[in-house]
Design an enzyme around this catalytic site. Structure first.
Site, PDB file in Angstrom:
ATOM      1  N   HIS A 128      46.137 -11.344  55.332  1.00  0.00           N
ATOM      2  CA  HIS A 128      45.649  -9.915  55.159  1.00  0.00           C
ATOM      3  C   HIS A 128      46.962  -9.033  55.324  1.00  0.00           C
ATOM      4  O   HIS A 128      47.307  -8.019  54.246  1.00  0.00           O
ATOM      5  CB  HIS A 128      44.757  -9.143  56.029  1.00  0.00           C
ATOM      6  CG  HIS A 128      43.284  -9.831  55.905  1.00  0.00           C
ATOM      7  ND1 HIS A 128      42.628 -10.517  57.198  1.00  0.00           N
ATOM      8  CD2 HIS A 128      42.545 -10.002  54.963  1.00  0.00           C
ATOM      9  CE1 HIS A 128      41.597 -10.610  56.687  1.00  0.00           C
ATOM     10  NE2 HIS A 128      41.373 -10.579  55.552  1.00  0.00           N
ATOM     11  N   LYS A 167      25.059  -8.626  59.207  1.00  0.00           N
ATOM     12  CA  LYS A 167      25.966  -9.805  59.757  1.00  0.00           C
ATOM     13  C   LYS A 167      26.382  -9.447  61.512  1.00  0.00           C
ATOM     14  O   LYS A 167      26.751  -8.257  61.708  1.00  0.00           O
ATOM     15  CB  LYS A 167      27.389  -9.715  58.827  1.00  0.00           C
ATOM     16  CG  LYS A 167      27.083 -10.678  57.790  1.00  0.00           C
ATOM     17  CD  LYS A 167      28.513 -10.804  57.197  1.00  0.00           C
ATOM     18  CE  LYS A 167      28.615 -12.066  56.143  1.00  0.00           C
ATOM     19  NZ  LYS A 167      29.862 -11.945  55.525  1.00  0.00           N
ATOM     20  N   ARG A 197      43.010 -15.824  46.858  1.00  0.00           N
ATOM     21  CA  ARG A 197      43.847 -16.942  47.217  1.00  0.00           C
ATOM     22  C   ARG A 197      43.619 -18.171  46.546  1.00  0.00           C
ATOM     23  O   ARG A 197      44.508 -19.185  46.259  1.00  0.00           O
ATOM     24  CB  ARG A 197      43.114 -17.317  48.660  1.00  0.00           C
ATOM     25  CG  ARG A 197      43.645 -16.450  49.753  1.00  0.00           C
ATOM     26  CD  ARG A 197      42.701 -16.546  50.777  1.00  0.00           C
ATOM     27  NE  ARG A 197      41.232 -16.600  50.579  1.00  0.00           N
ATOM     28  CZ  ARG A 197      40.218 -17.109  51.369  1.00  0.00           C
ATOM     29  NH1 ARG A 197      40.602 -17.574  52.498  1.00  0.00           N
ATOM     30  NH2 ARG A 197      39.086 -17.049  50.973  1.00  0.00           N
ATOM     31  N   SER A 218      39.624 -15.451  57.353  1.00  0.00           N
ATOM     32  CA  SER A 218      39.047 -15.147  58.794  1.00  0.00           C
ATOM     33  C   SER A 218      37.913 -16.074  59.205  1.00  0.00           C
ATOM     34  O   SER A 218      37.840 -16.082  60.412  1.00  0.00           O
ATOM     35  CB  SER A 218      38.274 -13.653  58.478  1.00  0.00           C
ATOM     36  OG  SER A 218      39.271 -12.560  58.281  1.00  0.00           O
TER      37      SER A 218
END
Length: 153
Positions: free
Chosen positions: A17, A41, A90, A128
């Site tokens: 990040h 969440k 990514r 993460s």
């Protein structure tokens, strides 16, 4: 004034990040790091802790602002005057996922452009989600997390 938003959960913030932020901040006058609140969440860190953690990582750069938000990201962009949304890529699967979201966002708000920043090869495996999993089993995450963020974990 060119304003961008880099949205995410940042639970926790990773070196990947940080790399995306550092590589994109010079493109804009102001860069918001937006911590998306998802009420369905349960995160590892509270929103407040994530805000503090990210602020400590980018302390001293007046162009970077950290803020939590809830709701549609394009609506949040409009509320802060952001014309650009930064997304890190990514993998090929990241691209496909982000492309679909970018196209939906463009349909909802044509005035906001999505900009994809491709991850440096050394950071492409860091997420993460993986860091949270390592933390759950008391593994050492110091190679994946900026040193300023470690005290928050």
């Amino acid at each position: 004034m060119k304003i961008a938003l880099f949205p995410g959960s940042f639970d926790p913030v990773t070196k990947a990040h940080v790399d995306i932020v550092k590589r994109s901040v010079d493109l804009f006058d102001k860069l918001y790091i937006g911590i998306g609140v998802n009420s369905t969440k349960q995160g590892l860190l509270t929103i407040e802790k994530r805000e503090q953690m990210i602020r400590s990582v980018f302390e001293g750069d007046d162009r970077i602002h950290v803020i939590a938000y809830e709701g549609l990201t394009v609506n949040f962009c409009k509320s802060i005057g952001a014309q650009y949304m930064i997304r890190g890529i990514r993998t090929v699967s990241d691209f496909e996922y982000e492309k679909a979201i970018a196209q939906m966002n463009h349909s909802l708000e044509p005035g906001i452009e999505s900009i994809f920043i491709v991850s440096k090869p050394g950071y492409s495996s860091i997420s993460s989600t993986i860091v949270r999993e390592v933390l759950r089993y008391n593994g050492d995450v110091s190679q994946f997390i900026p040193k300023e963020a470690l005290p928050y974990l």
